[in-house]
Design an enzyme around this catalytic site. Sequence first.
Site, PDB file in Angstrom:
ATOM      1  N   ASN A  84      -1.453  79.883  55.587  1.00  0.00           N
ATOM      2  CA  ASN A  84      -0.429  79.588  56.602  1.00  0.00           C
ATOM      3  C   ASN A  84       0.007  80.867  57.314  1.00  0.00           C
ATOM      4  O   ASN A  84       0.197  80.861  58.532  1.00  0.00           O
ATOM      5  CB  ASN A  84       0.777  78.883  55.973  1.00  0.00           C
ATOM      6  CG  ASN A  84       0.520  77.400  55.787  1.00  0.00           C
ATOM      7  OD1 ASN A  84       0.581  76.630  56.732  1.00  0.00           O
ATOM      8  ND2 ASN A  84       0.186  77.009  54.561  1.00  0.00           N
TER       9      ASN A  84
ATOM     10  N   MET B  67       6.485  81.001  46.023  1.00  0.00           N
ATOM     11  CA  MET B  67       6.718  80.110  44.878  1.00  0.00           C
ATOM     12  C   MET B  67       7.966  80.508  44.089  1.00  0.00           C
ATOM     13  O   MET B  67       7.922  80.641  42.850  1.00  0.00           O
ATOM     14  CB  MET B  67       5.491  80.120  43.959  1.00  0.00           C
ATOM     15  CG  MET B  67       4.200  79.740  44.657  1.00  0.00           C
ATOM     16  SD  MET B  67       4.262  78.093  45.384  1.00  0.00           S
ATOM     17  CE  MET B  67       4.068  77.136  43.894  1.00  0.00           C
ATOM     18  N   ARG B  68       9.068  80.657  44.807  1.00  0.00           N
ATOM     19  CA  ARG B  68      10.280  81.126  44.140  1.00  0.00           C
ATOM     20  C   ARG B  68      11.479  80.567  44.893  1.00  0.00           C
ATOM     21  O   ARG B  68      11.445  80.506  46.125  1.00  0.00           O
ATOM     22  CB  ARG B  68      10.268  82.654  44.225  1.00  0.00           C
ATOM     23  CG  ARG B  68      11.226  83.386  43.376  1.00  0.00           C
ATOM     24  CD  ARG B  68      10.847  84.861  43.358  1.00  0.00           C
ATOM     25  NE  ARG B  68       9.640  85.069  42.570  1.00  0.00           N
ATOM     26  CZ  ARG B  68       9.607  85.147  41.241  1.00  0.00           C
ATOM     27  NH1 ARG B  68      10.722  85.061  40.550  1.00  0.00           N
ATOM     28  NH2 ARG B  68       8.482  85.328  40.592  1.00  0.00           N
TER      29      ARG B  68
ATOM     30  N   HIS C 163       6.173  72.511  53.184  1.00  0.00           N
ATOM     31  CA  HIS C 163       5.904  71.881  51.890  1.00  0.00           C
ATOM     32  C   HIS C 163       4.855  70.784  52.074  1.00  0.00           C
ATOM     33  O   HIS C 163       4.927  70.006  53.026  1.00  0.00           O
ATOM     34  CB  HIS C 163       7.205  71.280  51.326  1.00  0.00           C
ATOM     35  CG  HIS C 163       7.020  70.697  49.969  1.00  0.00           C
ATOM     36  ND1 HIS C 163       6.944  71.469  48.824  1.00  0.00           N
ATOM     37  CD2 HIS C 163       6.861  69.413  49.564  1.00  0.00           C
ATOM     38  CE1 HIS C 163       6.758  70.682  47.788  1.00  0.00           C
ATOM     39  NE2 HIS C 163       6.700  69.433  48.202  1.00  0.00           N
TER      40      HIS C 163
HETATM   41  C1  GRF Z   1       0.937  75.313  51.190  1.00  0.00           C
HETATM   42  O1  GRF Z   1       0.389  74.075  50.836  1.00  0.00           O
HETATM   43  C2  GRF Z   1       2.413  75.201  51.391  1.00  0.00           C
HETATM   44  O2  GRF Z   1       2.820  73.982  51.882  1.00  0.00           O
HETATM   45  C3  GRF Z   1       2.933  75.381  50.002  1.00  0.00           C
HETATM   46  O3  GRF Z   1       2.107  76.349  49.427  1.00  0.00           O
HETATM   47  C4  GRF Z   1       0.830  76.306  50.048  1.00  0.00           C
HETATM   48  C5  GRF Z   1       0.507  77.675  50.527  1.00  0.00           C
HETATM   49  O4  GRF Z   1      -0.805  77.771  51.021  1.00  0.00           O
HETATM   50  N1  GRF Z   1       4.350  75.709  50.014  1.00  0.00           N
HETATM   51  P1  GRF Z   1      -1.307  79.122  51.713  1.00  0.00           P
HETATM   52  O5  GRF Z   1      -0.998  80.262  50.735  1.00  0.00           O
HETATM   53  O6  GRF Z   1      -0.548  79.288  52.995  1.00  0.00           O
HETATM   54  O7  GRF Z   1      -2.764  78.947  51.913  1.00  0.00           O
END
Ligand code: GRF
Length: 185
Positions: A14, A90-91, A109
């Site tokens: 992303n 992730m926090r 999400h």
């Molecule tokens: C994505 O699916 C996002 O929605 C979630 O974590 C994932 C991250 O993917 N919160 P990336 O690291 O951007 O490939």
Amino acid sequence: MTKIAVFASGSGSNFQAIAESILRGELNAKIELVITDKPGAFVVTRAKELGIPVLEIAPKTFASKADYEQAIIDALQEKNIEWIVLAGYMRLIGETLLSAFPNRIVNIHPSLLPSFPGKDAIGQAYEHGVKVTGVTVHFVDAGMDTGPIIAQVAVEVAESREETEERIHQAEHKLYTATLKQLFQ
Ligand code: GRF
């Protein structure tokens, strides 16, 4: 041009999509800093390839969550960051950061919230046997994926998890860049 910081803990696809959208001139923003709580995560490699500064900051090297977040705030203020964009971070965000950036932190999400908050939203979709899941962009509050919803898109669940993950990622990359564009206008 809006100055942003992207927070990520993992692959960073992303982040990459946002950076490429900026490079194509579609999104009027600048990623001043990538922050990761997981030193060595693949997002670091991606950021370095794009010449974007990275702060690798491990929470366990601080006495408290407040101290950890204050160190982050210092780095953000030094670069005059206006918005925090969470992309696979992730926090949970604590009060220290929330109060420094009120209504200026967004997250993506991989589900149609309020269904399937927290970890492994795609796995939760399979456990429940839903036929349609999706992607949500929302403002961040103190809860786990609970803040006000900004944008959503539906994604059909495929037979294989791999295919669903692929569809989700594609939907995320499109929805996140389009939503940020609206927010920054
Ligand atoms: C994505 O699916 C996002 O929605 C979630 O974590 C994932 C991250 O993917 N919160 P990336 O690291 O951007 O490939």
